[in-house]
Design an enzyme around this catalytic site. Sequence first.
Site, short mmCIF file in Angstrom:
data_model
loop_
_atom_site.label_atom_id
_atom_site.label_comp_id
_atom_site.label_asym_id
_atom_site.label_seq_id
_atom_site.Cartn_x
_atom_site.Cartn_y
_atom_site.Cartn_z
CE1 TYR A 274 10.77 32.71 1.49
CE2 TYR A 274 11.29 30.43 1.51
CZ TYR A 274 10.62 31.65 0.90
OH TYR A 274 10.42 31.75 -0.40
NE ARG B 250 -6.56 0.00 10.57
CZ ARG B 250 -5.44 0.03 10.34
NH1 ARG B 250 -4.60 1.03 10.38
NH2 ARG B 250 -4.99 -1.14 9.89
CE LYS C 55 -0.40 -0.60 5.16
NZ LYS C 55 -1.04 -1.12 6.08
CG MET D 140 7.52 24.18 -1.78
SD MET D 140 6.35 25.05 -2.87
CE MET D 140 5.43 26.05 -2.04
C1 LIG Z 1 -0.16 -2.16 6.88
C2 LIG Z 1 -0.67 -3.31 7.42
C3 LIG Z 1 0.18 -4.62 7.54
C4 LIG Z 1 1.45 -4.39 7.41
O1 LIG Z 1 2.29 -3.59 8.44
P1 LIG Z 1 3.90 -3.65 8.77
O2 LIG Z 1 3.69 -3.25 9.91
O3 LIG Z 1 4.12 -2.65 7.72
O4 LIG Z 1 4.16 -5.15 8.57
C5 LIG Z 1 -0.66 -5.61 7.88
N1 LIG Z 1 -1.89 -5.78 8.05
C6 LIG Z 1 -2.48 -4.50 7.88
C7 LIG Z 1 -4.02 -4.75 8.04
C8 LIG Z 1 -2.35 -3.25 7.67
O5 LIG Z 1 -2.89 -2.39 7.32
#
Ligand SMILES: *Cc1c(COP(=O)(O)O)cnc(C)c1O
Length: 371
Positions: A266, A139, A43, A313
Amino acid sequence: MKPSPHRHTPATIDLSAIRYNLITVRDHLAAHGKFPEFWPAVKANAYGHGVVKVAKAIEDLVGGYCVSNLDEAIELREAGIGKEILILSGIVPDNVDYALKLNITLTAPSLEWLKLIVSTGREVAGLKLHLKFDSGMGRLGARTVEETNAMIDLMDECGMEFNGIFTHFATADEVSQEIFDRQVSRFNNVLSKIIRRPKYVHSTNSAAALWHDNQVQDIERLGAGLYGFDPSNGSLKLPYELKPAFSLKSEIYHCKEVEAGETIGYGATFVADGPTFIGTVPIGYADGWTRDMQGFSVLVDGKFCEIVGRVAMDQMMIKLDKIYPIGTPVTLIGQDGDNVITVDNIAKWRQTINYEILCLLSDRIYRKYLD
Ligand SMILES: *Cc1c(COP(=O)(O)O)cnc(C)c1O
């Protein structure tokens, strides 16, 4: 934002380190009798490493991939990735057609969500789902055995495929075991009471694979560990070495000596207290190199040099020990001579976690790849 390959501020991603990390974790789990499929978390553009390159580099080693949303899943399919893809978050019910069309597995985060996708009247038969159980992360996920079984019933009724059940740990990277153990026992409880066990049961992220490998089941959702950084940010010792895959370099593209009393940047927050050598480096907060990096260091010629004045920036200034020519390398993350700057060092300085440092480095930073 388009990447800027013509600016000499590239990140280099070592794909062989990524493969090494996956194989290392796999072999350590195997040595403890665990043989999960790996569905690495790619992701957020593979935590800033570049999702398509990373996904392709490990395709032969994985059963699938975990992404965060539908667009990330589509990006992988459009790149020709045919392996399983699990979207870890709930998606907007109207978009389930994509999942069917592109063979993308969805997370079912609640009975309410499942009813909603059925009520849209769209085709759902054959839709592959992993049921999320909330064992304590708070969550997403069903929170009771009743809700879980009602979800499985509804999937069966509508011809959806109950392909997996999973949970996510909140504290697998912490010294204290208490909450972790409570989550394990809640997950085990629901597993013992579900009407049917799906093909995949899974719960472990990197931290759980590293420090709780007895919990690894059918799928390992390796994220941080794949990229070679420590998911505990130093609060636990890594049980074996991983190789950071990400480094970031730039160059001095302007250098001068200023006199005592001259100010830099700045707000004129830096005032030279004597003749001072100043270099300008083409990276700034639009690259995710945030303003709070003022006072931190970079490496030039193997030596630590302080970032002085406000980070702008697109540029920042550093204090040097002499004049350096245009094109002199500047290391922001990585090794130069005997010294190294790690993502963990930066996270500590910014009082955050290594994940956030990498994810915030913007698309403007051009990513180069080493095989
Ligand atoms: C991001 C995520 C992972 C991976 O987590 P890491 O700590 O980077 O290994 C696994 N499971 C879920 C549900 C996640 O959101």
